[in-house]
Design a protein around this motif. Structure first.
Motif, PDB file in Angstrom:
ATOM      1  N   UNK A 222       0.862  -1.185   0.000  1.00  0.00           N
ATOM      2  CA  UNK A 222       0.000   0.000   0.000  1.00  0.00           C
ATOM      3  C   UNK A 222       0.895   1.231   0.000  1.00  0.00           C
ATOM      4  N   UNK A 223       0.547   2.227  -0.806  1.00  0.00           N
ATOM      5  CA  UNK A 223       1.346   3.438  -0.926  1.00  0.00           C
ATOM      6  C   UNK A 223       1.086   4.375   0.245  1.00  0.00           C
ATOM      7  N   UNK A 224       2.090   5.168   0.593  1.00  0.00           N
ATOM      8  CA  UNK A 224       1.990   6.072   1.734  1.00  0.00           C
ATOM      9  C   UNK A 224       0.880   7.099   1.569  1.00  0.00           C
ATOM     10  N   UNK A 225       0.569   7.478   0.345  1.00  0.00           N
ATOM     11  CA  UNK A 225      -0.427   8.524   0.114  1.00  0.00           C
ATOM     12  C   UNK A 225      -1.854   8.001   0.003  1.00  0.00           C
ATOM     13  N   UNK A 226      -2.063   6.702   0.207  1.00  0.00           N
ATOM     14  CA  UNK A 226      -3.383   6.106   0.016  1.00  0.00           C
ATOM     15  C   UNK A 226      -4.395   6.648   1.013  1.00  0.00           C
ATOM     16  N   UNK A 227      -5.535   7.124   0.492  1.00  0.00           N
ATOM     17  CA  UNK A 227      -6.590   7.660   1.330  1.00  0.00           C
ATOM     18  C   UNK A 227      -7.727   6.689   1.525  1.00  0.00           C
ATOM     19  N   UNK A 228      -8.908   7.226   1.835  1.00  0.00           N
ATOM     20  CA  UNK A 228     -10.035   6.394   2.252  1.00  0.00           C
ATOM     21  C   UNK A 228     -10.745   5.701   1.102  1.00  0.00           C
ATOM     22  N   UNK A 229     -10.469   6.118  -0.134  1.00  0.00           N
ATOM     23  CA  UNK A 229     -11.069   5.449  -1.276  1.00  0.00           C
ATOM     24  C   UNK A 229     -10.095   5.524  -2.445  1.00  0.00           C
ATOM     25  N   UNK A 230     -10.318   4.670  -3.447  1.00  0.00           N
ATOM     26  CA  UNK A 230      -9.425   4.631  -4.598  1.00  0.00           C
ATOM     27  C   UNK A 230      -9.337   6.001  -5.263  1.00  0.00           C
ATOM     28  N   UNK A 231      -8.093   6.452  -5.497  1.00  0.00           N
ATOM     29  CA  UNK A 231      -7.895   7.727  -6.167  1.00  0.00           C
ATOM     30  C   UNK A 231      -7.769   8.913  -5.235  1.00  0.00           C
ATOM     31  N   UNK A 232      -8.111   8.724  -3.955  1.00  0.00           N
ATOM     32  CA  UNK A 232      -8.004   9.824  -3.001  1.00  0.00           C
ATOM     33  C   UNK A 232      -6.648   9.735  -2.313  1.00  0.00           C
ATOM     34  N   UNK A 233      -5.893  10.837  -2.350  1.00  0.00           N
ATOM     35  CA  UNK A 233      -4.576  10.856  -1.733  1.00  0.00           C
ATOM     36  C   UNK A 233      -4.555  11.784  -0.525  1.00  0.00           C
ATOM     37  N   UNK A 234      -3.778  11.393   0.477  1.00  0.00           N
ATOM     38  CA  UNK A 234      -3.646  12.184   1.696  1.00  0.00           C
ATOM     39  C   UNK A 234      -2.237  12.769   1.781  1.00  0.00           C
ATOM     40  N   UNK A 235      -2.026  13.802   2.598  1.00  0.00           N
ATOM     41  CA  UNK A 235      -0.699  14.409   2.729  1.00  0.00           C
ATOM     42  C   UNK A 235       0.343  13.403   3.214  1.00  0.00           C
ATOM     43  N   UNK A 236       1.546  13.544   2.695  1.00  0.00           N
ATOM     44  CA  UNK A 236       2.647  12.651   3.036  1.00  0.00           C
ATOM     45  C   UNK A 236       3.792  13.467   3.634  1.00  0.00           C
ATOM     46  N   UNK A 237       4.400  12.963   4.691  1.00  0.00           N
ATOM     47  CA  UNK A 237       5.547  13.630   5.301  1.00  0.00           C
ATOM     48  C   UNK A 237       6.760  13.519   4.389  1.00  0.00           C
ATOM     49  N   UNK A 238       7.461  14.619   4.201  1.00  0.00           N
ATOM     50  CA  UNK A 238       8.674  14.588   3.399  1.00  0.00           C
ATOM     51  C   UNK A 238       9.740  13.774   4.123  1.00  0.00           C
ATOM     52  N   UNK A 239      10.433  12.925   3.360  1.00  0.00           N
ATOM     53  CA  UNK A 239      11.423  12.043   3.977  1.00  0.00           C
ATOM     54  C   UNK A 239      12.330  11.437   2.919  1.00  0.00           C
ATOM     55  N   UNK A 240      13.508  11.046   3.337  1.00  0.00           N
ATOM     56  CA  UNK A 240      14.422  10.282   2.485  1.00  0.00           C
ATOM     57  C   UNK A 240      14.313   8.787   2.765  1.00  0.00           C
ATOM     58  N   UNK A 241      13.433   8.448   3.678  1.00  0.00           N
ATOM     59  CA  UNK A 241      13.265   7.051   4.082  1.00  0.00           C
ATOM     60  C   UNK A 241      12.758   6.201   2.922  1.00  0.00           C
ATOM     61  N   UNK A 242      13.330   5.024   2.788  1.00  0.00           N
ATOM     62  CA  UNK A 242      12.893   4.064   1.774  1.00  0.00           C
ATOM     63  C   UNK A 242      12.345   2.834   2.493  1.00  0.00           C
TER      64      UNK A 242
END
Length: 239
Positions: free
Chosen positions: A204-224
């Motif tokens: 699951x991607x970090x930006x995944x929101x409550x429904x398909x296609x909805x993106x939520x804010x993501x913290x800036x990071x160099x973490x992989x």
């Protein structure tokens, strides 16, 4: 929050009033069932507006009972407003649901007693709650011996950067705030649970929101790090 620190009511209130929860991945909970739950007593933690409780109400039937708790009074008021219609629509002879405004870290404040439930549902919202450590202790307390916690949420496939996790929690991003799998297992182990059994895993991607296609804010990071959507079946040992 450190497990040794006492729960501060003011800090709890401030956290839940300011943490965004409306459109994040925490909204999702499939209510995965491991066999029949007819006649069972079930708790839904962070139940939001109660849709999951209504679903479980149908499954447990007239001999079962479902309790939903959430720290948001407005959501609990909405849930309570459709209880009458919901149990009748489920074809029950009487209501088998109740809702309480409660912090998941302090279920005793809602009158939830030790060993009171056969099954507890929790979702990825725990990742952004005030103190996951305290929550899992409370879930252990209210489950009967041999009872089951179903965690339908997210873990990270590798070690986490503490700064990234803190920023993600502040944004209400329940995916990016996930513990590593090792941290999650240690957390539930300290609460007293047996080792989790994992089912239905997928990335699951970090930006995944409550429904398909909805993106939520993501913290800036160099973490992989890769995030894994999982359903964990976690048992409380029998005495």
């Amino acid at each position: 929050m450190n497990e040794e620190q006492p729960i501060d009511e003011g800090a709890l209130k401030a956290h839940y009033e300011q943490t965004p929860t409306e459109y994040g991945f925490a909204s999702r909970c499939k209510m995965v069932l491991f066999g029949s739950i007819t006649g069972k007593r079930v708790l839904d933690v962070d139940c939001r507006r109660g849709k999951g409780v209504v679903k479980i109400s149908d499954y447990v039937g007239s001999r079962g009972h479902v309790v939903g708790v959430d720290p948001n009074p407005a959501w609990i008021a909405i849930a309570e407003s459709f209880v009458e219609d919901a149990w009748r629509r489920n074809g029950l002879p009487e209501n088998n649901m109740e809702f309480h405004v409660a912090y998941p870290e302090d279920l005793a404040a809602a009158g939830l007693e030790d060993d009171a439930f056969d099954l507890v549902f929790a979702n990825s919202s725990i990742n952004i709650d005030y103190c996951p450590e305290a929550i899992f202790r409370e879930l252990f307390r209210v489950l009967r011996p041999g009872g089951v916690l179903v965690f339908d949420g997210v873990v990270a496939a590798g070690p986490r950067d503490a700064g990234t996790v803190a920023r993600a929690r502040a944004l209400g991003n329940a995916v990016q705030a996930a513990l590593s799998r090792a941290e999650f297992e240690a957390l539930v182990g300290r609460a007293g649970f047996e080792s989790p059994e994992y089912y239905e895993e997928s990335g699951v991607a970090a930006e995944t929101g409550f429904e398909n296609g909805f993106e939520v804010p993501v913290a800036e990071t160099d973490e992989k790090v890769r995030f894994v959507k999982t359903t964990a079946r976690i048992c409380k040992p029998r005495r």
